[in-house]
Structure formats: C-alpha cells, structure tokens
Enzyme design. Structure first.
Site, short mmCIF file in Angstrom:
data_model
loop_
_atom_site.label_atom_id
_atom_site.label_comp_id
_atom_site.label_asym_id
_atom_site.label_seq_id
_atom_site.Cartn_x
_atom_site.Cartn_y
_atom_site.Cartn_z
CG ASP A 261 -2.07 1.07 1.22
OD1 ASP A 261 -2.61 1.06 0.09
OD2 ASP A 261 -2.34 1.84 2.01
CD GLU B 241 -1.67 6.31 2.95
OE1 GLU B 241 -2.62 7.26 2.32
OE2 GLU B 241 -2.74 5.25 3.37
CG HIS C 146 -2.12 10.61 3.91
ND1 HIS C 146 -1.27 12.26 4.97
CD2 HIS C 146 -2.41 11.04 3.09
CE1 HIS C 146 -0.89 12.38 3.98
NE2 HIS C 146 -1.66 12.28 2.78
CG HIS D 21 -6.49 6.10 4.28
ND1 HIS D 21 -7.30 4.86 3.96
CD2 HIS D 21 -7.63 6.16 5.16
CE1 HIS D 21 -8.13 4.94 3.80
NE2 HIS D 21 -8.97 6.33 3.84
CG ASP E 191 -4.32 1.26 4.90
OD1 ASP E 191 -5.06 1.39 6.52
OD2 ASP E 191 -4.74 2.50 4.44
#
Length: 260
Positions: free
Chosen positions: A29, A31, A79, A176, A181
């Site tokens: 994942d 961000e 985030h 997040h 995640d």
C-alpha cells in the site's frame, strides 16, 4: 484517471478467477499527496508485507519520504501527514533514496494491492523519475478490489467495508497508513481467497446429486376458515424495501436476509 487506465493496461495482472496459493507475495500500500502523479502528486509512504505460501514471514518494508511538495489539507485529513512531519519521520530521505531497495524488494513478486492501478501508477511514476524502469514490467498484480467486485457484485468493497463483511478488526485504523493498511489487507486477502485455497475438485468424479424435493401439506386447524389474510399495500412494500436498502448500505453489505 488517464494515468491509472494506462497503468492498468501495462500490468501483468493475475485474473480474479485464478488464485495464488503458493509462492512469494508482497502485500503493498502507498499513501500520497493526492490522486494523480500526472498532476504532480507524489508518494509519501510505502508499506510492504511479505507472504510465502499464504503465511506472513514477518519481513516488511516501510518508509516515509519527503514528497518535495507541500501536502494538501484534504490529503492530510486522510493520512495525517504534513511535509515537515514526513521529513522528520523519514530523516529527510526522498523516494530516490529508497528506490533501489524497494525495486529489489518487489521485483519478481506477485503484488497484492487494493485498487492496484492507483498504487501502480504512482510507483511507476516515482521509479521512472528516480532513473529506474517501471516496476509494473517486473511484477504480477492481484487487485483485491477487482476481485471483491466479482465476489460481492453491487456491494461497497472498499477496505473498511470488506473488514466489516469478513470480520477483520480494523478498530485501530483511525487514519490511513501504508503499513497498517497492508497488514489489514493481508487478512482480507486470506479470508476472501480461503475457500479457493482449501477446496479441491476431482474432475473425474461424478457430480454429487442433491435431492431437493419435498412434500407440501396444508395445515388445518379449527377456526382457520375465519382467519382474514391482509396483504401489504404497494406503499408499505416500497417503505420496507427502502429500509432494507438502508440497512444493507449501513452494514456494508454484512446482512443476513439474502442467505435466509
């Protein structure tokens, strides 16, 4: 967007109809500062978890990087990271400083990603910017969002909805985070694909025959002929259906009546 559509065509994707039971997987994942690398948005965090033969190995890759631009407030709301905080957390490193280690970590793996075109678009952009080839040319990709859309058509299939549906605890996920995640996604992936991993079919064996016949008998009791049957009006049925749809939406599709 245009970048995501282009990356989706380039990805060597593992079909949702095929399942990855063995081998090395990387649950990944990212961000970012926004939605489009073409518009100048950048990666701020990468989280990767290694899985071999459906078992987590404990190996991870997790880095924060300076995006070299200010982080918009709408992204901070998702985030929680501003540029100055990222510089402090990553000790000033930029993506170019982690590119070689990350490329070698991912190369040759099958990547498990939720909404893969988004993350792959950013990764390809960042690697090329750092002087590396596009990572999409060196990996295979299993998109859990695409798979979930096939598995649960018409349902909300974001990560939070899947956690509710599959019973994955994500109560600690207030914002997040790439590594967090990835950890949650690893549980979701295993639960969504566990039946396909455990079922074995013998093509030479005859298909089982299931007897679905039944005998219907009317129930009779004294005074039954005096009972009045009241049917629901159209407006009542409409209101009932609206309530059912609202419950279905608020539960993320995790309801009981379709199976009853």
């Amino acid at each position: 967007n245009k970048c995501n559509a282009s990356v989706e065509k380039q990805m060597t994707e593992v079909s949702p109809s095929k399942f990855i039971d063995n081998g090395k997987l990387a649950i990944l994942d990212t961000e970012t500062t926004g939605f489009s690398p073409e518009s100048g948005d950048r990666i701020i965090e990468v989280g990767v978890i290694e899985m071999i033969n459906r078992k987590l190995t404990g190996k991870t890759f997790h880095e924060y990087v300076d995006p070299e631009i200010e982080v918009p407030e709408q992204a901070v709301a998702v985030h929680g990271w501003r540029r100055e905080d990222l510089i402090a957390a990553g000790k000033g490193q930029k993506f170019i400083h982690i590119a070689e280690r990350l490329f070698n970590t991912l190369k040759g793996c099958t990547l498990i990603i939720h909404n893969a075109p988004f993350d792959m678009g950013f990764l390809d952009y960042e690697f090329v910017r750092a002087g590396f080839p596009k990572i999409s040319e060196y990996v295979r990709v299993f998109d859990t969002l695409k798979y979930a859309n096939n598995l649960y058509p018409g349902k909300r299939n974001n990560l939070d909805a899947l956690c509710r549906r599959l019973g994955v605890n994500n109560g600690h996920r207030q914002l997040h985070g790439a590594l967090l995640d990835s950890e949650i996604l690893s549980e979701v992936y295993l639960l969504m694909t566990q039946e396909q991993n455990t079922l074995h079919f013998n093509k030479s064996a005859p298909a089982p025959v299931v007897d679905l016949s039944f005998e219907f008998k009317a129930v009779q009791f004294p005074g039954m002929e005096k009972l009045k049957v009241i049917t629901a009006q159209d407006s009542e049925i409409e209101n009932h259906n609206k309530i059912m749809k609202r419950i279905d939406k608020e539960s993320g599709g995790n309801n009981l009546w379709p199976s009853m």
